[in-house]
Design a protein around this motif. Structure first.
Motif, PDB file in Angstrom:
ATOM      1  N   SER A 182      -2.123  -3.281   4.780  1.00 44.40           N
ATOM      2  CA  SER A 182      -3.487  -2.829   4.463  1.00 44.40           C
ATOM      3  C   SER A 182      -4.368  -2.969   5.713  1.00 44.40           C
ATOM      4  O   SER A 182      -4.469  -4.071   6.263  1.00 44.40           O
ATOM      5  N   PRO A 183      -4.960  -1.876   6.225  1.00 41.79           N
ATOM      6  CA  PRO A 183      -4.973  -0.536   5.642  1.00 41.79           C
ATOM      7  C   PRO A 183      -3.701   0.245   5.951  1.00 41.79           C
ATOM      8  O   PRO A 183      -3.017  -0.015   6.928  1.00 41.79           O
ATOM      9  N   HIS A 184      -3.440   1.223   5.081  1.00 44.19           N
ATOM     10  CA  HIS A 184      -2.309   2.147   5.245  1.00 44.19           C
ATOM     11  C   HIS A 184      -2.861   3.560   5.199  1.00 44.19           C
ATOM     12  O   HIS A 184      -3.557   3.935   4.242  1.00 44.19           O
ATOM     13  N   GLU A 185      -2.597   4.336   6.235  1.00 48.20           N
ATOM     14  CA  GLU A 185      -3.112   5.697   6.352  1.00 48.20           C
ATOM     15  C   GLU A 185      -4.625   5.738   6.110  1.00 48.20           C
ATOM     16  O   GLU A 185      -5.153   6.635   5.437  1.00 48.20           O
ATOM     17  N   GLY A 186      -5.314   4.741   6.676  1.00 47.73           N
ATOM     18  CA  GLY A 186      -6.768   4.719   6.640  1.00 47.73           C
ATOM     19  C   GLY A 186      -7.397   4.162   5.383  1.00 47.73           C
ATOM     20  O   GLY A 186      -8.629   4.124   5.268  1.00 47.73           O
ATOM     21  N   ALA A 187      -6.593   3.726   4.418  1.00 46.57           N
ATOM     22  CA  ALA A 187      -7.137   3.199   3.165  1.00 46.57           C
ATOM     23  C   ALA A 187      -6.616   1.793   2.917  1.00 46.57           C
ATOM     24  O   ALA A 187      -5.458   1.485   3.202  1.00 46.57           O
ATOM     25  N   THR A 188      -7.480   0.919   2.390  1.00 46.43           N
ATOM     26  CA  THR A 188      -7.108  -0.452   2.074  1.00 46.43           C
ATOM     27  C   THR A 188      -6.342  -0.508   0.758  1.00 46.43           C
ATOM     28  O   THR A 188      -6.273   0.489   0.014  1.00 46.43           O
ATOM     29  N   GLU A 223      -8.426   0.415  -2.175  1.00 47.31           N
ATOM     30  CA  GLU A 223      -8.679   1.860  -2.220  1.00 47.31           C
ATOM     31  C   GLU A 223      -7.467   2.617  -2.741  1.00 47.31           C
ATOM     32  O   GLU A 223      -7.607   3.587  -3.510  1.00 47.31           O
ATOM     33  N   TRP A 224      -6.266   2.192  -2.365  1.00 47.90           N
ATOM     34  CA  TRP A 224      -5.057   2.824  -2.895  1.00 47.90           C
ATOM     35  C   TRP A 224      -4.949   2.605  -4.400  1.00 47.90           C
ATOM     36  O   TRP A 224      -4.557   3.508  -5.153  1.00 47.90           O
ATOM     37  N   CYS A 275       0.832  -1.208   0.000  1.00 49.28           N
ATOM     38  CA  CYS A 275       0.000   0.000   0.000  1.00 49.28           C
ATOM     39  C   CYS A 275       0.866   1.257   0.000  1.00 49.28           C
ATOM     40  O   CYS A 275       0.595   2.211  -0.737  1.00 49.28           O
TER      41      CYS A 275
END
Length: 288
Positions: free
Chosen positions: A180-186, A189-190, A144
């Motif tokens: 995943s998640p990274h900085e709130g996104a899966t 999503e990235w 991510c």
């Protein structure tokens, strides 16, 4: 999402953009089937081969300068060379160490070294070739974070080249994502953020190549996820559809590619990996 036309040819005024994401996690130390080489060694060899291939194709005649038809980046995730530990960084070494996207002529002039490298097919056959990326492995798989970093680069590039063929991002991996998640996104999503970056010719293309140490049937450019073992279905969902021109290129290269095929290659060997990279980096012919 609008698939776009994907018909823009590359030129000096409207270059293309190719980015390779290279997994450098600890499992890349495993041997690649019966090749006698590690996954890290085989992947680095294929990346160096495709970079050389791009330089050669951007040269109009023998000993002529390489033309700036592409900006190229290789980013690694897992073990870092610049500082000890895990993370994401440019995989280039030597004079290009730390660089992001590099014009093709500058890439051609700045390999780490030129040395005897094994053939992509036979480890016992060697030839001298430029080396831009060395085999490295260690730590986990922060995919991510890698896609987030590359997304920033292609966003800036697409803004500066609105009339170019869209960026092509090829992810070479042997493992499951670990951040995943990274900085709130899966992860998905990235990838959606990455593939939302577009030029006037269409959205960014995101392709995936999965390497395995086990000998298994190769599945190249599938049109549906049926029959794919894990993490195949997940990678299929992340992969862009091949544009029509790339489908034709793949068929010319001997792949049985159906409409709506995705840019996914699963359990590929070294020679197939290079062919997949060649299909994935081939855009409409430049003007004569």
């Amino acid at each position: 999402m609008n698939m776009g036309s994907y018909q823009q040819s590359v030129s000096r005024s409207d270059p293309g953009c190719v980015v390779i994401l290279l997994d450098r996690s600890d499992s890349m130390k495993l041997l690649w089937a019966n090749t006698g080489a590690t996954l890290a060694e085989g992947a680095a060899l294929a990346v160096n081969n495709i970079l050389l291939d791009m330089c050669i194709k951007a040269t109009t005649e023998v000993n002529a300068p390489v033309r700036p038809y592409f900006d190229v980046g290789v980013f690694s995730y897992g073990a870092r060379l610049s500082t000890p530990g895990e993370g994401v960084e440019s995989a280039f070494g030597g004079g290009l160490a730390g660089r992001g996207l590099v014009p093709l002529p500058e890439l051609a002039e700045n390999p780490i070294t030129v040395r005897a490298e094994p053939s992509i097919d036979l480890m016992s056959v060697t030839a001298k070739m430029p080396v831009w990326v060395d085999p490295v492995h260690g730590y986990r798989t922060p995919m991510c974070e890698a896609i987030a970093l590359v997304g920033a680069h292609v966003f800036d590039w697409a803004g500066a080249h609105p009339n170019s063929f869209p960026p092509i991002v090829i992810n070479i991996t042997d493992g499951m994502v670990t951040d995943s998640p990274h900085e709130g996104a899966t992860l998905i999503e990235w990838v959606k953020r990455l593939t939302s970056v577009a030029t006037n010719d269409g959205p960014t293309l995101f392709f995936n190549v999965f390497l395995s140490p086990a000998e298994a049937a190769e599945i190249v450019f599938p049109a549906h996820p049926g029959g794919l073992p894990p993490p195949g279905p997940d990678l299929f969902a992340l992969s862009s559809e091949l544009p029509p021109a790339m489908i034709e290129n793949a068929r010319v290269d001997g792949f049985d590619v159906q409409p709506r095929a995705r840019g996914l290659a699963f359990n590929v060997g070294r020679s197939t990996l290079l062919k997949v990279l060649q299909v994935g980096t081939r855009v409409p012919d430049r003007p004569s």
